[in-house]
Design an enzyme around this catalytic site. Sequence first.
Site, PDB file in Angstrom:
ATOM      1  N   ASN A 146       0.803  -1.224   0.000  1.00  0.00           N
ATOM      2  CA  ASN A 146       0.000   0.000   0.000  1.00  0.00           C
ATOM      3  C   ASN A 146       0.841   1.281   0.000  1.00  0.00           C
ATOM      4  O   ASN A 146       0.494   2.271  -0.645  1.00  0.00           O
ATOM      5  CB  ASN A 146      -0.976  -0.004   1.169  1.00  0.00           C
ATOM      6  CG  ASN A 146      -0.286  -0.041   2.517  1.00  0.00           C
ATOM      7  OD1 ASN A 146       0.751  -0.683   2.674  1.00  0.00           O
ATOM      8  ND2 ASN A 146      -0.847   0.649   3.498  1.00  0.00           N
ATOM      9  N   GLY A 222       2.147  -5.431   7.789  1.00  0.00           N
ATOM     10  CA  GLY A 222       1.192  -6.187   6.987  1.00  0.00           C
ATOM     11  C   GLY A 222      -0.019  -6.556   7.810  1.00  0.00           C
ATOM     12  O   GLY A 222      -0.278  -5.979   8.876  1.00  0.00           O
ATOM     13  N   THR A 226      -0.715 -12.691   9.162  1.00  0.00           N
ATOM     14  CA  THR A 226       0.665 -12.929   8.763  1.00  0.00           C
ATOM     15  C   THR A 226       1.632 -12.483   9.843  1.00  0.00           C
ATOM     16  O   THR A 226       2.660 -13.125  10.089  1.00  0.00           O
ATOM     17  CB  THR A 226       0.975 -12.202   7.440  1.00  0.00           C
ATOM     18  OG1 THR A 226       0.003 -12.564   6.460  1.00  0.00           O
ATOM     19  CG2 THR A 226       2.359 -12.573   6.923  1.00  0.00           C
ATOM     20  N   GLY A 227       1.305 -11.375  10.506  1.00  0.00           N
ATOM     21  CA  GLY A 227       2.156 -10.896  11.590  1.00  0.00           C
ATOM     22  C   GLY A 227       2.286 -11.899  12.715  1.00  0.00           C
ATOM     23  O   GLY A 227       3.364 -12.081  13.295  1.00  0.00           O
ATOM     24  N   GLU A 244       3.954  -4.063  12.722  1.00  0.00           N
ATOM     25  CA  GLU A 244       2.959  -3.013  12.502  1.00  0.00           C
ATOM     26  C   GLU A 244       1.872  -3.641  11.666  1.00  0.00           C
ATOM     27  O   GLU A 244       2.035  -3.857  10.469  1.00  0.00           O
ATOM     28  CB  GLU A 244       3.606  -1.808  11.807  1.00  0.00           C
ATOM     29  CG  GLU A 244       2.764  -0.542  11.877  1.00  0.00           C
ATOM     30  CD  GLU A 244       1.813  -0.395  10.705  1.00  0.00           C
ATOM     31  OE1 GLU A 244       0.613  -0.726  10.887  1.00  0.00           O
ATOM     32  OE2 GLU A 244       2.247   0.009   9.635  1.00  0.00           O
ATOM     33  N   CYS A 278      -3.125   1.721   6.573  1.00  0.00           N
ATOM     34  CA  CYS A 278      -3.348   1.091   7.880  1.00  0.00           C
ATOM     35  C   CYS A 278      -4.116   1.997   8.825  1.00  0.00           C
ATOM     36  O   CYS A 278      -4.980   1.550   9.568  1.00  0.00           O
ATOM     37  CB  CYS A 278      -2.006   0.697   8.504  1.00  0.00           C
ATOM     38  SG  CYS A 278      -1.106  -0.560   7.580  1.00  0.00           S
ATOM     39  N   GLU A 457       7.662   2.186  15.080  1.00  0.00           N
ATOM     40  CA  GLU A 457       8.413   2.741  13.964  1.00  0.00           C
ATOM     41  C   GLU A 457       8.601   4.229  14.233  1.00  0.00           C
ATOM     42  O   GLU A 457       7.861   4.837  15.015  1.00  0.00           O
ATOM     43  CB  GLU A 457       7.638   2.578  12.650  1.00  0.00           C
ATOM     44  CG  GLU A 457       7.133   1.176  12.381  1.00  0.00           C
ATOM     45  CD  GLU A 457       8.096   0.357  11.549  1.00  0.00           C
ATOM     46  OE1 GLU A 457       9.283   0.716  11.480  1.00  0.00           O
ATOM     47  OE2 GLU A 457       7.644  -0.647  10.967  1.00  0.00           O
TER      48      GLU A 457
END
Length: 476
Positions: A146, A222, A226-227, A244, A278, A457
């Site tokens: 994205n 993501g 999946t995280g 994240e 996000c 982050e």
Amino acid sequence: MKMQIGGKSVEACGGEYLDIINPATGELIDRVPRGTEDDAAIAVEAASSAFSGWASTSPQQRAGILYRAAGIVRQRKDELAVLLTREQGKPLAEAKNEIEGFANVLEYYCGLASSFHGDFIPVPQNGYAFTVKKPLGVCAAIIPWNMPALIMAWKIGPALISGNTLVLKPASNTPLTNLTLASILSEAGLSAGVINIVTGPGEVVGESLVQSHKVKRISFTGEAGTGKRVAELAASGMKKVTLELGGSDPMLICDDANLKDAVAGALRGRFYNCGQTCTAVKRLFVFESVAEEFIKKLETGIRNLRIGNGLHENIDMGPLNNRRQWEYIKELVADVEEKDEGRIVTGGRVPEGNVWSRGYFFEPTLVEDVPGESRLLKEEVFGPVLPVVRVKTLDEAIEKANNTCYGLGASIWTKNIDRARIGSEELNAGIIWLNQHLKVAPEVPFGGIGESGIGRENGPDALSEYLDLKTVMIKT
């Protein structure tokens, strides 16, 4: 394009390729190697070989290289923005903004080059102690489609300035801008192997990086499922991890809010990047006393949004990035109609006309009177659909806003300082905006709580994620 490993452009060991498709036209714009486990291992080895040399350079030398790279990126902004729009779909103006954001982040971390030093600590009756901060070694980053340029900067900025080397796996459908940015870093003087780009499927390349014993840290952006898989795999090696993940950001509109500003905030906060952000506004809670006026103004704003190929002039919203997202959004809106879960105020369709026949376009959509059990309120809706819920009080708004497993961002729109304070304290999110939404500056920590992730982050906090702290005790 080819992968970037050890300072060289290379093919995949398996000899297979991934097609990169323009989501606005369906055309094939390039092919990249379909990386394998062997490719990931070669990249890790290249990063490992480059580590000692890169770590031994001074932070000021590292900053000089990153600063030069940022300058080249600014010079080539228009060219890079076209490439980003072609592979991702966003309007050209948004792509230019993202490329500028890449340069901004690198320059920000250049300014922190002398800030990660240890401390001197007197210890009464036991002498003294001092701390030393050392780079971890080889790090890995896995990024989504994205915001590929900006999120790449979020990873490489703190990792490289603190002396680590990096292997980055871009999203399989948006790797071209990342590969080009990596070549610019090399052009700016980055040593071979300090940054390596391996294209390919996450379940192959990504998992190989996470499980490599030479990789000391994983930074993943993501979706939540999946995280969790990344965290599970990383746990066996006790690797440092930043995740994240998804968000379902609420926007609370109080009855004293500046409605003009709030409408503009909702339009940008939801439909920027076709809603594929996000921290996009994904749930809207508005006080009943101003709901009719607010929804009417918002409807007008949505109807005025211009949809089309991001390379064309005066486009406000491009297509969804891929067919999977397009089908998902169509399914969600179909659910609203079939299950009678709200009223579609505007939008809700694939635009008509031959011009749309091959692109992943969907009308910006507003849905009101959405019940609490609706998927629009329960899931992370990554696309241009905005559900509206009417509330009577701030307490009700906060309670409903917090009714989610996510906790990435939230905003409250009010002129009342007490309401602003209460919202800031009680909304469960990693970042709270007051009378604004979506903006994240390089200087501020960014991350979520709950299933929106762990770690941060950006800002000085991100540097600590890439450094080991060693304490030395000295008896006198």
